[in-house]
Design an enzyme around this catalytic site. Structure first.
Site, mmCIF file in Angstrom:
data_model
loop_
_atom_site.group_PDB
_atom_site.id
_atom_site.type_symbol
_atom_site.label_atom_id
_atom_site.label_comp_id
_atom_site.label_asym_id
_atom_site.label_seq_id
_atom_site.Cartn_x
_atom_site.Cartn_y
_atom_site.Cartn_z
ATOM 1 N N ASP A 1 0.832 -1.204 0.000
ATOM 2 C CA ASP A 1 0.000 0.000 0.000
ATOM 3 C C ASP A 1 0.873 1.264 0.000
ATOM 4 O OD1 ASP A 1 -2.300 1.545 0.177
ATOM 5 O OD2 ASP A 1 -3.081 0.543 1.971
ATOM 6 N N ASP B 1 -10.810 2.004 -3.230
ATOM 7 C CA ASP B 1 -11.387 1.756 -1.909
ATOM 8 C C ASP B 1 -12.908 1.856 -1.957
ATOM 9 O OD1 ASP B 1 -9.116 1.162 -0.539
ATOM 10 O OD2 ASP B 1 -8.804 3.166 0.272
HETATM 11 C C1 DGJ Z 1 -5.843 1.769 1.937
HETATM 12 C C2 DGJ Z 1 -6.241 0.552 1.146
HETATM 13 O O1 DGJ Z 1 -6.725 0.920 -0.097
HETATM 14 C C3 DGJ Z 1 -7.271 -0.223 1.959
HETATM 15 O O2 DGJ Z 1 -7.735 -1.327 1.219
HETATM 16 C C4 DGJ Z 1 -6.650 -0.663 3.258
HETATM 17 O O3 DGJ Z 1 -5.604 -1.559 3.012
HETATM 18 C C5 DGJ Z 1 -6.135 0.557 4.024
HETATM 19 N N1 DGJ Z 1 -5.292 1.375 3.212
HETATM 20 C C6 DGJ Z 1 -5.394 0.122 5.258
HETATM 21 O O4 DGJ Z 1 -4.868 1.181 5.940
#
Ligand code: DGJ
Length: 694
Positions: free
Chosen positions: A448, A516
């Site tokens: 991430d 997300d």
């Molecule tokens: C952003 C990601 O896109 C989410 O799926 C998740 O992993 C969060 N970060 C976790 O902090």
């Protein structure tokens, strides 16, 4: 097929792909000039293409600015400055090398100690042409300043009604497709945030204003780079449209030191005459064959509890979820954020990559064993490039972050960016990741990246803007090394959702977390834009809860599944709250997905219907199998779902519906359409799987 031909008498190179050709030549002053990019030409035809006519009537002068076959006076692809006050390139041709489909044309500056090599690569099985540029300082004196060093410029024929297609967006609204007239002047698509970005994506398509989904000429280009970037398209009042693109954004400059070679990322181009759908399919096929590290693989069905549990993760809760996920048919279980350090929220702990033993007594191995015991692979979330100020790592190494003297260190999501351009920081990151993967049976990392660069300084470094390039190269190098040392490891690229999706990261990861935003209705638009360039095999999509935690929208389980089944299906709901009926339906739909998965993940995509009309649909074709997913978001009286005309079928074949056994004629499906048995009401969807009869 001869991929590259050199016509010495015309000083012209002709590159061939299966359905296109590309040509460049040298002018009388040795400057590289664009000749052709479009339908196939023979060498004899290419040699007769008239030279470019400069719009102001004079010869092509570059006012000291270097070009990579550009049209002159436009946005420079190369912007170089020398310490004697001079600028640009005066080209002197040194020679060329042809190695199969790889052409390297070498030049030197007539005065300054600089060599420039223009690289081209074509292949027998794709119309994508890869281009990149190498600059080499051949002297031992003063450095050369690089204010712009693009990978390539691409020139189109004159297109009177030219349109540009590209995507825009933001966090949780990535990849919104825009198709609009190209303004006169210069249009800049860019991202200045240190990564590929949610706001734009480094590709574009251009057409004469007349191309449709399945007809018409389209020219397109995509940059294989995961840092900040810039693509400038020029539309002059008369004459051809041209574009130039590469890494870095306006205002950055770099020092090319004596003896140093500077290699740009690939800026690939693709011409096609079968509309936007044809262009998408060609980019997908290229990505599947030549970009992804494990092209032949099927991506597993993931379960990830992020939306269900947030940071509230512990051994017992995750073990219970793993059991439920396995019962639904999940094949990969990913433990997301919150498993390490003092990471009980986004305010602390990032950077302290030791397992939180209060939450996971004895470490991760018990959970991993439980996950593997259910026959699933185990994946783990990491965010290696970031740190919370409230962490032991930051307290120990406050200089490790991007920062500038006398400037506030702006936090976003309570975190700062580690400076991976520092070799010690990059080595630290590689070490703990390597140890993590060595010490645990980890099959998958979700990598991430949750904030943009700000105060992007590198105090003490004599060429501080380097960090914009070197950070990305360090990320690439770490991933490449991890993959080489742990061949079983698979990686997902994530950046607060889909902020790091590009051909550069796809060369070293296996899929992208698309957004997300898991609201199925919003996802239709996001997936529509994402799929313009990138294949379904890379598009991770989870089924989550209803109402959706982000949008509050209520959407039936079946519709949520049908939307996620258009990519790499995953599950992300709070399973303990699902009813027995929902769990049973979910298990059935996961099983159904596994039947059609090869077709979705490796087939050719046709976008059917009208995204703005009553019903939209995607169709995938792989050999003798067809999968159609059709959606009606909102029912309107008097607007019945029309029969859906399918594409890519053999008209003389018969196709059997695997659910009903009904046999359709290819000709009828193509010319009259497939009746859609959509349930009534809003959020109606259907999945049809057809197999061609022997
Ligand atoms: C952003 C990601 O896109 C989410 O799926 C998740 O992993 C969060 N970060 C976790 O902090």
């Amino acid at each position: 097929m001869t991929l590259v031909t050199y016509l010495a008498e015309h000083r012209l190179w002709l590159l061939r792909t299966p359905a296109t050709s590309y040509a460049l030549r040298l002018d009388a002053d040795d400057r590289p000039r664009h000749v052709h990019w479009g339908p196939p030409l023979t060498a004899e035809q290419a040699a007769t293409v008239p030279g470019p006519v400069c719009r102001d009537g004079s010869s092509f002068q570059t006012e000291g600015y270097g070009e990579l076959e550009g049209p002159g006076f436009g946005a420079p692809s190369l912007l170089l400055r020398y310490t004697d006050g001079g600028a640009g390139v005066e080209w002197r041709h040194l020679g060329h090398e042809i190695d199969g489909g790889h052409l390297a044309v070498r030049f030197a500056d007539r005065h300054h100690p600089l060599e420039i090599t223009l690289h081209y690569r074509v292949r027998e099985d794709t119309d994508v042409i890869e281009r990149w540029t190498e600059l080499r300082h051949t002297g031992d004196g003063e450095p050369i300043r690089l204010e712009r060093s693009d990978s390539a410029s691409w020139t189109l024929p004159v297109l009177p009604g030219v349109r540009v297609s590209h995507v825009v967006g933001g966090w949780s609204s990535e990849s919104q497709l825009k198709r609009e007239p190209l303004p006169y002047g210069e249009t800049v698509l860019t991202n200045r945030r240190g990564t590929t970005g949610h706001q734009a994506n480094p590709w574009l398509m251009l057409d004469a204003g007349t191309a449709g989904e399945e007809h018409g000429e389209v020219w397109s280009a995509a940059l294989a780079w995961s840092g900040s970037w810039q693509i400038t398209v020029q539309r002059p009042p008369s004459g051809p449209v041209a574009l130039t693109g590469g890494f870095g954004h306006d205002g950055l400059s770099w020092r090319l030191a004596p003896g140093e070679t500077w290699t740009t990322p690939v800026f690939a181009g693709l011409y096609g005459a079968s509309g936007f759908g044809g262009i998408s399919r060609a980019w997908h096929a290229y990505t599947l064959r030549h970009v992804l590290p494990h092209p032949g693989e099927l991506r597993p069905v993931v379960y990830n509890s992020w939306e269900a549990t947030g940071f509230d993760v512990d051994l017992d809760g995750q073990v219970r979820l793993a059991e439920q996920a396995a019962a639904l048919g999940a094949e990969l279980f990913v433990l997301d954020d919150g498993w390490f350090g003092a990471r009980a929220s986004d305010r602390a702990g990032l950077g302290d990559w030791q397992v939180n033993l209060d939450r996971f007594p004895g470490g991760l191995d018990k959970l991993i064993a439980a996950v593997h015991g259910h026959g699933m692979r185990f994946g783990l979330w990491v965010e290696p490039e970031m740190v919370n100020p409230d962490s032991d790592l930051y307290r120990r190494n406050p200089d490790w972050v991007l920062h500038m003297p006398h400037r506030t260190r702006t936090t976003l999501r309570n975190q700062l960016v580690l400076n991976f351009a520092r070799p010690d920081v990059a080595a630290w990151a590689h070490d703990w990741l390597d140890r993590l993967v060595t010490d645990h049976e980890i099959d998958f990392l979700k990598w991430d990246f949750n904030r943009a660069f700000t105060e992007a300084g590198h105090p003490g470094h004599d060429d501080p803007d380097r960090l914009w390039i070197d950070h990305v190269r360090a990320v690439y190098a770490i991933i490449d090394r991890l993959r080489a040392d742990h061949p079983h490891l698979r990686i997902e690229s994530c950046a607060g959702g889909g902020g790091r999706a590009d051909l550069g990261i796809l060369a070293r990861t296996d899929e992208v977390w698309t957004s997300d935003n898991t609201d199925a209705v919003d996802r239709l638009g996001i997936q529509h834009g994402y799929g313009q360039l990138y294949p379904a095999r890379t598009m991770a999509a989870w089924v989550t809860d209803s109402p959706n935690p982000l949008t509050g929208r209520l959407v039936p389980l079946r519709f949520r599944f049908h939307v996620a089944m258009a990519g790499v299906l995953g599950l992300g709901g709070n399973l303990p709250e699902w009813t027995p009926d929902e769990l049973a339906e979910a298990a059935e739909l996961v099983a159904r997905y596994k039947e059609i998965r090869p077709v979705v993940q490796h087939g050719e995509l046709y976008r059917l219907g009208d995204t703005d009309g009553p019903v939209s649909a995607v169709q995938y074709v792989l050999d003798d199998q067809i999968v159609v997913l059709a959606y009606r978001v909102s029912a309107r009286f008097g607007h019945p779902a029309e029969d859906l005309r399918l594409a890519g079928l053999n008209p003389s074949s018969r196709y059997r519906d695997t659910a009903t056994g009904h046999v359709h004629h290819g000709a009828v499906l193509t010319f009259h359409g497939l009746p859609l048995d959509l349930p009534g009401g809003d959020h109606a969807s259907t999945l049809i799987h057809l197999i061609r009869e022997p």
